[in-house]
Design a protein around this motif. Structure first.
Motif, PDB file in Angstrom:
ATOM      1  N   SER A  12     -22.752  20.398  -4.532  1.00  0.00           N
ATOM      2  CA  SER A  12     -22.583  19.638  -5.767  1.00  0.00           C
ATOM      3  C   SER A  12     -21.100  19.562  -6.066  1.00  0.00           C
ATOM      4  N   PHE A  13     -20.714  18.483  -6.759  1.00  0.00           N
ATOM      5  CA  PHE A  13     -19.311  18.324  -7.119  1.00  0.00           C
ATOM      6  C   PHE A  13     -19.202  17.743  -8.515  1.00  0.00           C
ATOM      7  N   SER A  14     -18.364  18.375  -9.333  1.00  0.00           N
ATOM      8  CA  SER A  14     -18.087  17.893 -10.688  1.00  0.00           C
ATOM      9  C   SER A  14     -16.594  17.627 -10.833  1.00  0.00           C
ATOM     10  N   HIS A  15     -16.269  16.552 -11.542  1.00  0.00           N
ATOM     11  CA  HIS A  15     -14.869  16.234 -11.811  1.00  0.00           C
ATOM     12  C   HIS A  15     -14.304  17.214 -12.829  1.00  0.00           C
ATOM     13  N   SER A  16     -12.979  17.177 -13.000  1.00  0.00           N
ATOM     14  CA  SER A  16     -12.320  18.112 -13.914  1.00  0.00           C
ATOM     15  C   SER A  16     -12.782  17.952 -15.357  1.00  0.00           C
ATOM     16  N   ASN A  17     -13.310  16.751 -15.687  1.00  0.00           N
ATOM     17  CA  ASN A  17     -13.821  16.533 -17.048  1.00  0.00           C
ATOM     18  C   ASN A  17     -15.248  17.038 -17.224  1.00  0.00           C
ATOM     19  N   GLY A  18     -15.796  17.628 -16.155  1.00  0.00           N
ATOM     20  CA  GLY A  18     -17.132  18.188 -16.221  1.00  0.00           C
ATOM     21  C   GLY A  18     -18.237  17.258 -15.784  1.00  0.00           C
ATOM     22  N   LYS A  19     -17.907  15.987 -15.545  1.00  0.00           N
ATOM     23  CA  LYS A  19     -18.937  15.019 -15.132  1.00  0.00           C
ATOM     24  C   LYS A  19     -19.366  15.297 -13.695  1.00  0.00           C
ATOM     25  N   GLU A  20     -20.674  15.423 -13.498  1.00  0.00           N
ATOM     26  CA  GLU A  20     -21.205  15.714 -12.163  1.00  0.00           C
ATOM     27  C   GLU A  20     -21.308  14.431 -11.351  1.00  0.00           C
ATOM     28  N   ALA A  21     -20.607  14.403 -10.209  1.00  0.00           N
ATOM     29  CA  ALA A  21     -20.598  13.214  -9.352  1.00  0.00           C
ATOM     30  C   ALA A  21     -21.623  13.305  -8.235  1.00  0.00           C
ATOM     31  N   LEU A  22     -21.862  14.520  -7.737  1.00  0.00           N
ATOM     32  CA  LEU A  22     -22.822  14.730  -6.654  1.00  0.00           C
ATOM     33  C   LEU A  22     -23.612  15.999  -6.934  1.00  0.00           C
ATOM     34  N   LYS A  23     -24.892  15.999  -6.572  1.00  0.00           N
ATOM     35  CA  LYS A  23     -25.689  17.199  -6.799  1.00  0.00           C
ATOM     36  C   LYS A  23     -26.663  17.458  -5.655  1.00  0.00           C
ATOM     37  N   ASN A  24     -26.643  18.688  -5.200  1.00  0.00           N
ATOM     38  CA  ASN A  24     -27.574  19.192  -4.189  1.00  0.00           C
ATOM     39  C   ASN A  24     -27.643  18.299  -2.952  1.00  0.00           C
ATOM     40  N   ILE A  25     -26.496  18.067  -2.339  1.00  0.00           N
ATOM     41  CA  ILE A  25     -26.412  17.235  -1.141  1.00  0.00           C
ATOM     42  C   ILE A  25     -26.626  18.100   0.097  1.00  0.00           C
ATOM     43  N   ASN A  26     -27.606  17.716   0.905  1.00  0.00           N
ATOM     44  CA  ASN A  26     -27.882  18.397   2.178  1.00  0.00           C
ATOM     45  C   ASN A  26     -27.930  17.336   3.285  1.00  0.00           C
ATOM     46  N   ILE A  27     -26.817  17.141   3.943  1.00  0.00           N
ATOM     47  CA  ILE A  27     -26.748  16.159   5.023  1.00  0.00           C
ATOM     48  C   ILE A  27     -25.875  16.720   6.146  1.00  0.00           C
ATOM     49  N   SER A  28     -26.050  16.171   7.337  1.00  0.00           N
ATOM     50  CA  SER A  28     -25.179  16.529   8.460  1.00  0.00           C
ATOM     51  C   SER A  28     -25.088  15.333   9.395  1.00  0.00           C
ATOM     52  N   ALA A  29     -24.065  15.348  10.233  1.00  0.00           N
ATOM     53  CA  ALA A  29     -23.881  14.264  11.205  1.00  0.00           C
ATOM     54  C   ALA A  29     -23.278  14.840  12.472  1.00  0.00           C
ATOM     55  N   SER A  30     -23.606  14.218  13.586  1.00  0.00           N
ATOM     56  CA  SER A  30     -23.118  14.680  14.882  1.00  0.00           C
ATOM     57  C   SER A  30     -21.994  13.794  15.390  1.00  0.00           C
ATOM     58  N   ALA A  31     -21.225  14.298  16.321  1.00  0.00           N
ATOM     59  CA  ALA A  31     -20.199  13.501  16.989  1.00  0.00           C
ATOM     60  C   ALA A  31     -20.856  12.260  17.595  1.00  0.00           C
ATOM     61  N   GLY A  32     -20.203  11.127  17.439  1.00  0.00           N
ATOM     62  CA  GLY A  32     -20.725   9.880  17.991  1.00  0.00           C
ATOM     63  C   GLY A  32     -21.634   9.103  17.068  1.00  0.00           C
ATOM     64  N   GLU A  33     -22.055   9.696  15.947  1.00  0.00           N
ATOM     65  CA  GLU A  33     -22.915   8.984  15.002  1.00  0.00           C
ATOM     66  C   GLU A  33     -22.109   7.990  14.167  1.00  0.00           C
ATOM     67  N   SER A  34     -22.761   6.904  13.780  1.00  0.00           N
ATOM     68  CA  SER A  34     -22.179   5.925  12.866  1.00  0.00           C
ATOM     69  C   SER A  34     -23.121   5.769  11.682  1.00  0.00           C
ATOM     70  N   ARG A 199     -14.494   7.029  21.714  1.00  0.00           N
ATOM     71  CA  ARG A 199     -13.984   8.404  21.675  1.00  0.00           C
ATOM     72  C   ARG A 199     -15.050   9.418  21.267  1.00  0.00           C
ATOM     73  N   ASP A 200     -16.298   8.964  21.100  1.00  0.00           N
ATOM     74  CA  ASP A 200     -17.396   9.829  20.673  1.00  0.00           C
ATOM     75  C   ASP A 200     -17.079  10.489  19.333  1.00  0.00           C
ATOM     76  N   ALA A 201     -16.417   9.732  18.467  1.00  0.00           N
ATOM     77  CA  ALA A 201     -16.081  10.221  17.130  1.00  0.00           C
ATOM     78  C   ALA A 201     -17.199   9.851  16.161  1.00  0.00           C
ATOM     79  N   CYS A 202     -17.340  10.635  15.108  1.00  0.00           N
ATOM     80  CA  CYS A 202     -18.290  10.326  14.040  1.00  0.00           C
ATOM     81  C   CYS A 202     -17.629   9.341  13.086  1.00  0.00           C
ATOM     82  N   PHE A 203     -18.347   8.284  12.725  1.00  0.00           N
ATOM     83  CA  PHE A 203     -17.824   7.249  11.830  1.00  0.00           C
ATOM     84  C   PHE A 203     -18.742   7.129  10.617  1.00  0.00           C
ATOM     85  N   VAL A 204     -18.166   7.310   9.428  1.00  0.00           N
ATOM     86  CA  VAL A 204     -18.928   7.195   8.185  1.00  0.00           C
ATOM     87  C   VAL A 204     -18.205   6.220   7.266  1.00  0.00           C
TER      88      VAL A 204
END
Length: 261
Positions: A12-34, A199-204
């Protein structure tokens, strides 16, 4: 087995003003994924990219980037890690009076020794490399122009060329084609995908235009109110899901023609 490019665990991530921008994120990515990240304005797309880029630190949870916990290493190690991450900004942070070639060369500043980095600000230490990157984006004729002589779409392509020149292991892009016409948008996304694949890089990439995401990316992550609404192959993202994702925009799906100028 592919290496993990990044992994979020209950982040989770909240800005300095306390506003929550992201909550309970569970993701992953592998090399080469787009992967394309889509969602309404304010859904957390930029915050998510900045967390991957280690520009932001999570308020809660843990992140691994290229197999490393960015917040458990020294400042020097963090600088080296960041030199392997390339981020294309929606509005490239380029000094207006800087030459295009110098702006592209800046992609390697984190990888070069200090003397070479300083020299590149005075005199181009490489011309062929930036030429090739700009040529891929139909912009090679502006190589020695000042950046304040370029349009918004051309500046975005300079920002893309800089990351192509950097050759990062993890390639990130935040609305990289928002100021481009449809033809240049597709060309730019295609070049980024080709570079990552080579280059088998991950691109998001975070994208406002749903049709670009579905046309070019095999995996789509939809964010809504700071949470992962879906994480699916593009072939499984249907009209119903998209209407729910963009319900706050009265069911109007943002598409290429409506967001590019």
């Amino acid at each position: 087995m592919k290496k993990i490019a990044f992994a979020f665990k209950q982040v989770s991530f909240s800005h300095s003003n306390g506003k929550e921008a992201l909550k309970n994120i569970n993701i992953s990515a592998s090399a080469g994924e787009s992967i394309a990240i889509i969602g309404s304005s304010g859904s957390g797309k930029t915050s998510l990219l900045n967390l991957i880029a280690t520009s932001l630190r999570p308020s809660i949870g843990s992140i691994s980037v290229l197999g490393i916990d960015p917040w458990a290493i020294s400042k020097g190690q963090l600088r080296r890690l960041r030199s392997q991450i390339g981020l294309v900004h929606q509005a490239a942070p380029i000094p207006p009076k800087q030459r295009v070639i110098t702006a592209v060369l800046a992609g390697r500043l984190g990888q070069w020794p200090l003397w070479k980095s300083l020299l590149s600000l005075i005199y181009p230490v490489d011309i062929t490399g930036p030429q090739l990157c700009l040529q891929k984006l139909d912009l090679v004729d502006r190589l020695f122009d000042r950046c304040d002589q370029l349009s918004g779409g051309q500046l975005q392509r300079v920002g893309v060329a800089r990351v192509l020149y950097q050759k990062p292991h993890l390639l990130l892009a935040d609305e990289p084609v928002s100021a481009m016409d449809p033809v240049l948008s597709d060309l730019t996304i295609q070049r980024l995908l080709e570079d990552a694949r080579t280059r088998d890089a991950c691109f998001v990439a975070s994208l406002h235009a749903v049709d670009i995401a579905l046309r070019w990316f095999p995996r789509i992550i939809g964010l809504k109110y700071g949470e992962v609404f879906f994480d699916l192959p593009a072939s499984e993202v249907n009209e119903s899901l998209l209407q729910q994702l963009y319900a706050s925009e009265h069911g109007v799906l943002p598409k290429q023609g409506s967001v590019n100028t």
